[in-house]
Design a protein around this motif. Structure first.
Motif, PDB file in Angstrom:
ATOM      1  N   PHE A 144      53.023 -11.427 -31.147  1.00  0.00           N
ATOM      2  CA  PHE A 144      52.632 -10.221 -30.405  1.00  0.00           C
ATOM      3  C   PHE A 144      53.115 -10.271 -28.964  1.00  0.00           C
ATOM      4  CE2 PHE A 144      49.075 -12.888 -29.068  1.00  0.00           C
ATOM      5  CZ  PHE A 144      48.848 -12.477 -27.770  1.00  0.00           C
ATOM      6  N   LEU A 145      53.157 -11.472 -28.386  1.00  0.00           N
ATOM      7  CA  LEU A 145      53.608 -11.610 -27.010  1.00  0.00           C
ATOM      8  C   LEU A 145      55.104 -11.315 -26.904  1.00  0.00           C
ATOM      9  CD1 LEU A 145      52.913 -12.389 -24.109  1.00  0.00           C
ATOM     10  CD2 LEU A 145      53.354 -14.778 -24.707  1.00  0.00           C
ATOM     11  N   LEU A 146      55.876 -11.829 -27.860  1.00  0.00           N
ATOM     12  CA  LEU A 146      57.306 -11.555 -27.866  1.00  0.00           C
ATOM     13  C   LEU A 146      57.584 -10.065 -28.078  1.00  0.00           C
ATOM     14  CD1 LEU A 146      58.563 -14.624 -29.911  1.00  0.00           C
ATOM     15  CD2 LEU A 146      59.021 -14.154 -27.504  1.00  0.00           C
ATOM     16  N   LYS A 147      56.753  -9.429 -28.894  1.00  0.00           N
ATOM     17  CA  LYS A 147      56.930  -7.994 -29.127  1.00  0.00           C
ATOM     18  C   LYS A 147      56.640  -7.189 -27.862  1.00  0.00           C
ATOM     19  CE  LYS A 147      56.040  -8.131 -34.095  1.00  0.00           C
ATOM     20  NZ  LYS A 147      55.117  -7.787 -35.201  1.00  0.00           N
ATOM     21  N   ILE A 148      55.651  -7.639 -27.100  1.00  0.00           N
ATOM     22  CA  ILE A 148      55.338  -6.962 -25.832  1.00  0.00           C
ATOM     23  C   ILE A 148      56.492  -7.107 -24.850  1.00  0.00           C
ATOM     24  CG2 ILE A 148      53.855  -7.032 -23.782  1.00  0.00           C
ATOM     25  CD1 ILE A 148      51.538  -7.804 -25.661  1.00  0.00           C
ATOM     26  N   VAL A 149      57.033  -8.324 -24.765  1.00  0.00           N
ATOM     27  CA  VAL A 149      58.086  -8.605 -23.786  1.00  0.00           C
ATOM     28  C   VAL A 149      59.433  -8.020 -24.210  1.00  0.00           C
ATOM     29  CG1 VAL A 149      59.412 -10.450 -22.677  1.00  0.00           C
ATOM     30  CG2 VAL A 149      56.936 -10.699 -22.989  1.00  0.00           C
ATOM     31  N   LEU A 150      59.749  -8.144 -25.498  1.00  0.00           N
ATOM     32  CA  LEU A 150      61.091  -7.806 -25.967  1.00  0.00           C
ATOM     33  C   LEU A 150      61.177  -6.489 -26.720  1.00  0.00           C
ATOM     34  CD1 LEU A 150      62.161 -11.336 -27.286  1.00  0.00           C
ATOM     35  CD2 LEU A 150      62.649 -10.324 -25.050  1.00  0.00           C
ATOM     36  N   GLY A 151      60.040  -5.952 -27.133  1.00  0.00           N
ATOM     37  CA  GLY A 151      60.059  -4.712 -27.898  1.00  0.00           C
ATOM     38  C   GLY A 151      60.686  -4.913 -29.262  1.00  0.00           C
ATOM     39  N   GLU A 152      61.418  -3.912 -29.723  1.00  0.00           N
ATOM     40  CA  GLU A 152      62.028  -3.951 -31.058  1.00  0.00           C
ATOM     41  C   GLU A 152      62.972  -5.133 -31.230  1.00  0.00           C
ATOM     42  OE1 GLU A 152      64.757  -1.032 -33.926  1.00  0.00           O
ATOM     43  OE2 GLU A 152      64.185  -0.382 -31.909  1.00  0.00           O
ATOM     44  N   SER A 165      62.560  -8.071 -30.605  1.00  0.00           N
ATOM     45  CA  SER A 165      61.862  -9.265 -31.073  1.00  0.00           C
ATOM     46  C   SER A 165      62.060  -9.498 -32.564  1.00  0.00           C
ATOM     47  CB  SER A 165      60.360  -9.165 -30.748  1.00  0.00           C
ATOM     48  OG  SER A 165      59.774  -8.085 -31.455  1.00  0.00           O
ATOM     49  N   ASP A 166      62.335  -8.425 -33.321  1.00  0.00           N
ATOM     50  CA  ASP A 166      62.559  -8.583 -34.760  1.00  0.00           C
ATOM     51  C   ASP A 166      63.734  -9.509 -35.049  1.00  0.00           C
ATOM     52  OD1 ASP A 166      60.461  -6.967 -35.454  1.00  0.00           O
ATOM     53  OD2 ASP A 166      61.671  -5.203 -35.883  1.00  0.00           O
ATOM     54  N   ALA A 167      64.741  -9.478 -34.186  1.00  0.00           N
ATOM     55  CA  ALA A 167      65.917 -10.324 -34.384  1.00  0.00           C
ATOM     56  C   ALA A 167      65.593 -11.799 -34.199  1.00  0.00           C
ATOM     57  CB  ALA A 167      67.026  -9.913 -33.421  1.00  0.00           C
ATOM     58  N   ILE A 168      64.483 -12.073 -33.533  1.00  0.00           N
ATOM     59  CA  ILE A 168      64.082 -13.441 -33.243  1.00  0.00           C
ATOM     60  C   ILE A 168      62.978 -13.909 -34.184  1.00  0.00           C
ATOM     61  CG2 ILE A 168      63.031 -14.916 -31.469  1.00  0.00           C
ATOM     62  CD1 ILE A 168      64.346 -13.021 -29.400  1.00  0.00           C
ATOM     63  N   LEU A 169      62.114 -12.991 -34.567  1.00  0.00           N
ATOM     64  CA  LEU A 169      60.912 -13.339 -35.338  1.00  0.00           C
ATOM     65  C   LEU A 169      61.108 -13.262 -36.845  1.00  0.00           C
ATOM     66  CD1 LEU A 169      58.264 -11.463 -33.159  1.00  0.00           C
ATOM     67  CD2 LEU A 169      58.535 -13.953 -33.383  1.00  0.00           C
ATOM     68  N   LYS A 170      62.270 -12.735 -37.281  1.00  0.00           N
ATOM     69  CA  LYS A 170      62.504 -12.579 -38.714  1.00  0.00           C
ATOM     70  C   LYS A 170      63.883 -13.114 -39.080  1.00  0.00           C
ATOM     71  CE  LYS A 170      59.597  -8.434 -38.830  1.00  0.00           C
ATOM     72  NZ  LYS A 170      59.554  -6.973 -39.110  1.00  0.00           N
ATOM     73  N   GLY A 171      64.033 -13.496 -40.346  1.00  0.00           N
ATOM     74  CA  GLY A 171      65.328 -13.978 -40.802  1.00  0.00           C
ATOM     75  C   GLY A 171      65.242 -14.527 -42.210  1.00  0.00           C
ATOM     76  N   GLN A 172      66.357 -14.431 -42.940  1.00  0.00           N
ATOM     77  CA  GLN A 172      66.401 -14.940 -44.304  1.00  0.00           C
ATOM     78  C   GLN A 172      67.683 -15.731 -44.505  1.00  0.00           C
ATOM     79  OE1 GLN A 172      66.345 -11.517 -46.992  1.00  0.00           O
ATOM     80  NE2 GLN A 172      67.234 -10.272 -45.381  1.00  0.00           N
ATOM     81  N   PRO A 173      67.714 -16.629 -45.485  1.00  0.00           N
ATOM     82  CA  PRO A 173      68.910 -17.467 -45.679  1.00  0.00           C
ATOM     83  C   PRO A 173      70.077 -16.678 -46.234  1.00  0.00           C
ATOM     84  CG  PRO A 173      67.269 -17.925 -47.382  1.00  0.00           C
ATOM     85  CD  PRO A 173      66.624 -16.968 -46.422  1.00  0.00           C
ATOM     86  N   ALA A 174      71.285 -17.211 -46.035  1.00  0.00           N
ATOM     87  CA  ALA A 174      72.512 -16.555 -46.486  1.00  0.00           C
ATOM     88  C   ALA A 174      73.345 -17.521 -47.327  1.00  0.00           C
ATOM     89  CB  ALA A 174      73.330 -16.072 -45.295  1.00  0.00           C
ATOM     90  N   SER A 175      73.968 -16.995 -48.350  1.00  0.00           N
ATOM     91  CA  SER A 175      74.798 -17.800 -49.237  1.00  0.00           C
ATOM     92  C   SER A 175      76.172 -18.059 -48.616  1.00  0.00           C
ATOM     93  CB  SER A 175      74.979 -17.068 -50.573  1.00  0.00           C
ATOM     94  OG  SER A 175      75.975 -17.693 -51.361  1.00  0.00           O
ATOM     95  N   SER A 176      76.667 -19.288 -48.811  1.00  0.00           N
ATOM     96  CA  SER A 176      78.025 -19.625 -48.364  1.00  0.00           C
ATOM     97  C   SER A 176      78.965 -19.809 -49.555  1.00  0.00           C
ATOM     98  CB  SER A 176      78.001 -20.907 -47.528  1.00  0.00           C
ATOM     99  OG  SER A 176      77.515 -22.000 -48.309  1.00  0.00           O
TER     100      SER A 176
END
Length: 303
Positions: free
Chosen positions: A258-266, A268-279
């Motif tokens: 919630f703190l990152l969302k307050i500081v960074l807004g939308e 923050s999703d690029a930092i708080l979320k992520g999924q693995p990728a196939s190589s």
């Protein structure tokens, strides 16, 4: 006569490394720049100005290959509507400008290779390992990558081989992603962001440059490729490994989402979320990653 590779974004983090790799591999390099720079034995600089839709056409007319790396940083500034527009247009507008020069001059290339992003799959945290066939997300990053890649496809419509490199977090010595992280970690103040469970697909800059070289040299390559090590690195495991290299265990509490969302807004999703990728697809071309162990990769990047 040495073949010529034209780079957009050639003076940036990845561009500088790729320039050195290309020259060592026997190519000459041209770089589009907004400022005046002196040519060297192996590097020629050409002017362009996206605001006025200007490009020094000789740069394109002499090129055998073009590698498109230019684009505003995703997490450099808060995502206002104006910033979002700049992020998108800084990726698509150069392609539109290059397309017009190619078409108007009936110029062909051996290949046009463009950066893209793992963000194509969206700011989502899931166990799904994203392949190149995984549908695009409908959030800002997903839509941006879709438009980016659509612009590349216009070059392909000119019967030019194209490749799109969906890139994860790029690791380099005190550059890129690590340039923002290392100051606090080096001082002993590293912390995990949010839950820490979000996946963090990564690639060492040396491997990324080798992928671009592979795309240039292997005329059987085309389409989209993920450029990320296929492991299950999360923000927590990444942060703990980085702290370990500086000789301590993370002692600070996790930074609340919630703190990152307050500081960074939308953004923050690029930092708080992520999924693995196939190589798998890039490895099936015969490409081999030099750096697959996160601790070894990070140890080559920190001081």
């Amino acid at each position: 006569m040495a073949q010529n590779v034209l780079l957009t974004g050639g003076t940036g983090f990845i561009g500088r490394h790729l320039t050195a790799v290309l020259i060592a591999s026997g190519y000459t390099v041209s770089i589009l720049s907004r400022s005046d720079r002196k040519n060297t034995a192996n590097i020629s600089y050409y002017k362009w100005d996206l605001e006025s839709n200007y490009i020094e056409e000789e740069a394109i007319l002499k090129a055998d290959y073009i590698v498109h790396l230019a684009g505003e940083g995703i997490v450099e500034k808060r995502w206002t509507e104006q910033r979002k527009k700049a992020i998108l247009e800084s990726r698509t507008q150069p392609i539109e400008l290059i397309f017009s020069v190619l078409k108007n001059n009936n110029k062909t290339l051996k290949a046009f290779i463009s950066a893209s992003g793992i963000g194509y799959y969206g700011a989502i945290t899931s166990e799904e390992i994203c392949t190149e066939e995984t549908p695009a997300a409908t959030d800002f990053l997903g839509k941006t990558c879709v438009e980016w890649e659509k612009a590349v496809d216009t070059i392909g419509a000119l019967h030019i081989r194209t490749a799109k490199i969906r890139t994860g977090i790029v690791l380099g010595r005190n550059e890129g992603f690590l340039r923002k992280m290392t100051p606090s970690f080096k001082r002993g103040f590293g912390a995990i962001l949010g839950t820490g469970n979000q996946y963090l697909p990564w690639i060492h800059v040396e491997d990324l440059c080798k992928i671009y070289l592979k795309m240039i040299q292997d005329n059987q390559t085309n389409g989209t490729y993920n450029a990320a090590v296929q492991d299950k690195t999360t923000n927590a495991s990444f942060s703990n490994t980085l702290a370990k290299l500086y000789g301590y265990y993370i002692w600070l509490p996790k930074v609340p989402a919630f703190l990152l969302k307050i500081v960074l807004g939308e953004m923050s999703d690029a930092i708080l979320k992520g999924q693995p990728a196939s190589s798998e697809k890039i490895e099936k071309t015969g490409f081999e990653f030099q750096f697959t162990d996160l601790e070894i990769a990070l140890s080559s990047c920190v001081s």
